[in-house]
Design a protein around this motif. Structure first.
Motif, PDB file in Angstrom:
ATOM      1  N   HIS A 174       0.316   7.232   1.637  1.00 28.20           N
ATOM      2  CA  HIS A 174      -0.994   7.902   1.604  1.00 28.20           C
ATOM      3  C   HIS A 174      -1.344   8.440   2.983  1.00 28.20           C
ATOM      4  O   HIS A 174      -0.686   8.110   3.982  1.00 28.20           O
ATOM      5  N   HIS A 229       1.825   7.404   5.497  1.00 30.46           N
ATOM      6  CA  HIS A 229       2.279   6.055   5.849  1.00 30.46           C
ATOM      7  C   HIS A 229       2.106   5.122   4.660  1.00 30.46           C
ATOM      8  O   HIS A 229       1.414   5.451   3.698  1.00 30.46           O
ATOM      9  N   TYR A 289       0.890  -1.167   0.000  1.00 34.00           N
ATOM     10  CA  TYR A 289       0.000   0.000   0.000  1.00 34.00           C
ATOM     11  C   TYR A 289       0.926   1.215   0.000  1.00 34.00           C
ATOM     12  O   TYR A 289       1.635   1.450   0.972  1.00 34.00           O
ATOM     13  N   ASP A 316      -4.900   8.696   5.363  1.00 36.43           N
ATOM     14  CA  ASP A 316      -6.254   8.132   5.386  1.00 36.43           C
ATOM     15  C   ASP A 316      -7.301   9.243   5.351  1.00 36.43           C
ATOM     16  O   ASP A 316      -7.048  10.368   5.780  1.00 36.43           O
TER      17      ASP A 316
END
Ligand code: NI
Length: 225
Positions: free
Chosen positions: A96, A159, A93, A98
């Protein structure tokens, strides 16, 4: 503040959760995100439509709410239902932040995401890669914890999850709206609380310990919303 919270779940609780999770459906994690996140996110998520979801999610939420370190560090006001993800075969992932506001699927409540939590459900030696990397003003922090342990960090942080190159990384993750929105104020309250606990163990309920305890509660009263 990144805080490692040890033993949120016992090894037996982890094993029970893992076997229940393995018995149900997982879906493409990109489906639950906005377009931007979906392009970065390559994992599977435990289906929130599954009849098993509410019980599994509640077992994580309950364990966190019973853990004094979590309560002191996060000062939870609304916890979104914990979800579950699984990374394997190069799954990752990318960097980004959240979404700031998310809807609680059970209560319908809109929740501001102040604090992010990851509860690790795989042991570190079960997979290669898969480190959670959290950036803050002090640089990048690499997190890979024992099964049953959790990390909490401000949801304002950039993160990512590094590619899992072998094995599988299973974790639970959730967001909490805190009584105290500001990460720096939460850190001060947490440090004050921890020091009061140590002083009380050394000195008992002395006048000074009572005075600091009252300062803690009055700051919390001042800052909570
Ligand atoms: Ni995230």
């Amino acid at each position: 503040m990144l805080l490692h919270i040890p033993q949120v779940l016992s090894k037996q609780e982890v094993a029970a959760l893992r076997s229940e999770l393995a018995a149900h459906d997982w879906v493409d994690g990109g489906r639950s995100s906005g377009a931007q996140a979906a392009a970065l996110k390559h994992n599977l998520q435990f289906s929130a439509e599954s009849p098993a979801f509410a019980g599994l999610s509640q077992s994580i939420a309950g364990a966190l709410q019973r853990h004094p370190l979590f309560v002191s560090a996060v000062l939870p006001r609304h916890m979104l239902p914990p979800m579950f993800n699984r990374y394997s075969g190069g799954g990752r992932y990318g960097n980004h932040v959240d979404n700031a506001l998310q809807r609680d699927r059970f209560s319908g409540l809109q929740v501001r995401t102040d604090v992010s939590t990851t509860v690790f459900l795989s042991e570190p030696d079960e997979y290669e890669g898969g480190e959670l990397i959290v950036e803050d003003t002090y640089g990048e922090h690499e997190v890979k914890l024992a099964a049953g342990d959790a990390i909490v960090y401000p949801a304002t942080s950039l993160h990512r999850v590094e590619p899992v190159t072998s094995g599988a990384r299973i974790a639970s993750f959730l967001w909490t709206q805190s009584w105290v929105r500001d990460a720096w104020q939460r850190k001060l309250l947490f440090e004050l609380d921890m020091n009061i606990l140590k002083l009380r163990a050394q000195l008992g309920d002395s006048q000074e310990v009572l005075g600091l305890t009252s300062t803690y509660h009055n700051l919390l009263r001042q800052w909570s919303e």
